[in-house]
Design an enzyme around this catalytic site. Structure first.
Site, short mmCIF file in Angstrom:
data_model
loop_
_atom_site.label_atom_id
_atom_site.label_comp_id
_atom_site.label_asym_id
_atom_site.label_seq_id
_atom_site.Cartn_x
_atom_site.Cartn_y
_atom_site.Cartn_z
N ASP A 1 36.01 -113.09 30.98
CA ASP A 1 35.91 -111.89 30.60
C ASP A 1 37.11 -111.18 30.98
O ASP A 1 37.05 -110.13 31.85
CB ASP A 1 34.46 -111.02 31.24
CG ASP A 1 34.37 -109.87 30.72
OD1 ASP A 1 34.69 -109.63 29.52
OD2 ASP A 1 33.49 -109.14 31.22
N LEU A 2 38.11 -111.27 30.40
CA LEU A 2 39.40 -110.62 30.58
C LEU A 2 39.40 -109.37 29.87
O LEU A 2 39.61 -109.29 28.48
CB LEU A 2 40.48 -111.59 29.98
CG LEU A 2 42.03 -111.21 30.63
CD1 LEU A 2 42.19 -111.13 31.91
CD2 LEU A 2 43.08 -111.87 29.61
#
Length: 241
Positions: A175-176
């Site tokens: 989940d950048l």
């Protein structure tokens, strides 16, 4: 039972389990993953964390305690329980191991203090403690207050470098986004929240998937400003390759 492997101490007690870094003199008991243990030395994290993260302070120092919480539609009927598939496959132990791997290679991630789980039949709950990164702000917050082109360009280059180092170490971030990159006072960019992250052979496709997720986040939070920043970041990332 206690055993020492890969610079970690593991403590098993019935249906509970814990990993901790022996460099931290943390109490080897599952109660350290409850904010009540710290009393007035626990303060809720105001942004993010799904209302399950606290800044905590104890004899070993200052850290962030995060209890794992589900997101999306499933959270409506199950906020914190996950299917049991072995201790090393728990969300907390997996993230602990990944952070230790990254920190040992000098990557810009917080030191991990401890990970724990509590099993109940076929399900478990989990929590993680990482060391606090002092004087840091989420990238999204920094960009909102930044208008100087020189500083924006320098920050984009720093972001690109940190992400490139992560990918070169064959780490995939699940989940950048604009809140999982923290910027400190010296403009160093730190990567946080490696829940569901993995060590993979980072192909060009996987790298692009990570980068495009960040692009969508920047656009959502900052609209055109986010897209302009993304263009700078993308250009610097390509230069690192």
């Amino acid at each position: 039972m206690t055993d020492r492997t890969a610079q970690a101490v593991r403590v098993n007690a019935g249906s509970n389990g814990m990993l901790y870094d022996p460099a931290f003199s943390i109490t080897p008991a599952l109660r350290v993953f409850e904010p009540a243990f710290y009393a007035e030395r626990a303060r809720p994290v105001s942004a993010g964390g799904r209302n399950a993260a606290w800044f905590v302070q104890d004899q070993w120092g200052c850290g962030v305690l995060r209890q794992y919480r589900r997101g999306g539609l499933v959270a409506r009927f199950n906020k914190s329980h996950y299917v049991w598939n072995g201790a090393e496959n728990t969300r907390s132990f997996a993230e602990f191991r990944l952070l230790q791997y990254m920190h040992a290679r000098g990557l810009p991630v917080p030191r991990v203090v401890a990970a724990g789980y509590n099993r109940s039949l076929c399900f478990y709950r989990a929590a993680l403690i990482t060391e606090t990164l002092p004087d840091t702000k989420p990238l999204a917050s920094v960009l909102k207050d930044l208008s100087d082109t020189v500083h924006i360009t320098a920050l984009a280059e720093a972001c690109a470098r940190s992400i490139y180092l992560m990918h070169r170490a064959n780490v995939w971030h699940a989940d950048l986004n604009a809140f999982n990159l923290l910027v400190d006072a010296s403009n160093k960019v730190w990567l946080i929240d490696f829940d569901k992250g993995r060590q993979l052979v980072m192909t060009a496709s996987l790298c692009n998937d990570n980068l495009n997720r960040l692009k969508r986040s920047l656009e959502k939070v900052l609209q055109q400003q986010g897209l302009v920043f993304w263009e700078h970041l993308s250009r610097f990332y390509a230069k690192n390759q």
